[in-house]
Write a protein that holds these residues in place. Sequence first.
Motif, mmCIF file in Angstrom:
data_model
loop_
_atom_site.group_PDB
_atom_site.id
_atom_site.type_symbol
_atom_site.label_atom_id
_atom_site.label_comp_id
_atom_site.label_asym_id
_atom_site.label_seq_id
_atom_site.Cartn_x
_atom_site.Cartn_y
_atom_site.Cartn_z
ATOM 1 N N HIS A 175 0.780 -29.732 21.858
ATOM 2 C CA HIS A 175 0.047 -30.119 20.651
ATOM 3 C C HIS A 175 0.473 -29.244 19.464
ATOM 4 N N HIS A 179 2.768 -30.199 15.895
ATOM 5 C CA HIS A 179 2.466 -30.004 14.472
ATOM 6 C C HIS A 179 3.743 -29.634 13.711
ATOM 7 N N TYR A 190 -2.982 -32.936 5.780
ATOM 8 C CA TYR A 190 -3.938 -32.509 6.795
ATOM 9 C C TYR A 190 -5.371 -32.677 6.316
ATOM 10 N N GLU A 199 -3.460 -34.886 13.657
ATOM 11 C CA GLU A 199 -4.066 -34.340 14.868
ATOM 12 C C GLU A 199 -3.790 -35.230 16.086
ATOM 13 N N HIS A 277 -10.232 -33.393 13.456
ATOM 14 C CA HIS A 277 -10.309 -33.268 14.916
ATOM 15 C C HIS A 277 -11.365 -34.199 15.507
HETATM 16 ZN ZN LIG Z 1 -3.918 -29.584 15.857
#
Ligand SMILES: [Zn+2]
Length: 472
Positions: A175, A179, A190, A199, A277
């Motif tokens: 993960h 990014h 973001y 995300e 998130h």
């Molecule tokens: Zn992240």
Amino acid sequence: MTSRNPMTHPPFSTCCSIVPPYLLDAVTRAGDTDLKAVAEQTLHHDHELRTTRTSTTATRAASGPQDGYTTVHRDIYDAANSTTLPGSEVRAEGAPPTPDVAVNEAYDGLGDTWTFYDQVFNRNSIDGRGLGLIGTVHYGRRYDNAFWNGEQMVFGDGDGTLFGRFTASVDVIGHELTHGVTQSTANLVYSDQPGALNESISDVFGVLVKQRTLGQTADQADWLIGAGLLMPGVQGRALRDMLHPGTAYDDPRLGKDPQPADMAHYVQTTSDNGGVHINSGIPNRAFALAATTIGGEAWKGAGQVWYDVLTGSQITAQCDFATFAQLTVDAATSRFGASSPQADAIRQAWTTVGVLGGGTAATRSATQPAASDPLVRVARSGGFAGVVREATVRLADLPDPDAATWRSLLGSGAFQEFEAAAPAESPVRDDFCYTVSCPAHDVDASLSGQTLPDHVRDLLERTLTSGRPTVE
Ligand SMILES: [Zn+2]
């Protein structure tokens, strides 16, 4: 093995001089030959570190040639519970395992991720140009997080009660590194929907790293993110469940997994950069549904399509869910055919989560920023040190005089005039370059610092320091 290493130290290594340069200078002038040699060596070394850092940052800013490794190149550091990055190097590429399990997990996880991108997508490291991979473990004290700071991964140890060490799940490492892939490709903003896509893409490729490392098909996979992070006694399976968002945990101390599973439950919030998130659960589920419907190894079907979109020319930094969904349908069509099982499954998955089909129009009007409160992205590059700074802000989040100045500048065509007024040739050396983009006002201007009025340049600088972070 033809690894080339023009960068002998990572970008942050200027912190390791305990003795300041002026003191070393004094030693070289003092006369003792041995001491003088040592001091000169140290000074030369420090200077190399500083110039390396400057040129590396400048190179990255210009998207020029990067580190240039042709094989995986990892450097693992230990912050020793400080927040100083990168810390002390504890395991270099090719070195044997250390007694520290976090170090070895980080090393192996970086390797698994590098191998995934290499073997599945023929991508040479996260930037496609052989970037060396840097990870720091034992960051802070009982630190409950892992992050990508734009140049490296950072892992906390966890608090030991709810969360254990953040190196324990390879999908978390995948993960964080993804990014970096997104940063060097679509560079999704973001915040809000593009941030939630950012995300989600990290979860998608993080979970694919795990599935490929374990040799799992889509049906065999658990589709969990961070399954190894929760300590015994926590009521939950993981941090996120891609196939069943909102069900990963429900614990008196952690609360309940807040992820929505479809657009009808999209969460409007200003926290978490606009819920990046949280609402990532929606595209996560679309991916997991598509992949399990297609069957087989997920990185070959849905994963390939997502990668095509992420690295393709159609996606923009402001891409929203509906645009991304259509791009995946288009990419599946061009790769597998319009009536292929892959294209059908992907179209159906986005419809199930309410991004494509009947719910789209309502969703978009509910989640797009109103024209009176647009998102503005400001970036500053160039300068002697070549450091890039950027910020994405909502005007409503700025102090009032600045918000008002922004509105009048955006609405008056001023940025287009500043752009047109800048001399195309002989730019000022070492000048700062700014870009200002605001799709709501159709502004996307590249500006050179010296040709801007002072009050505008000051406004851009204030906005850069008040912006939300663009990576986590
Ligand atoms: Zn992240």
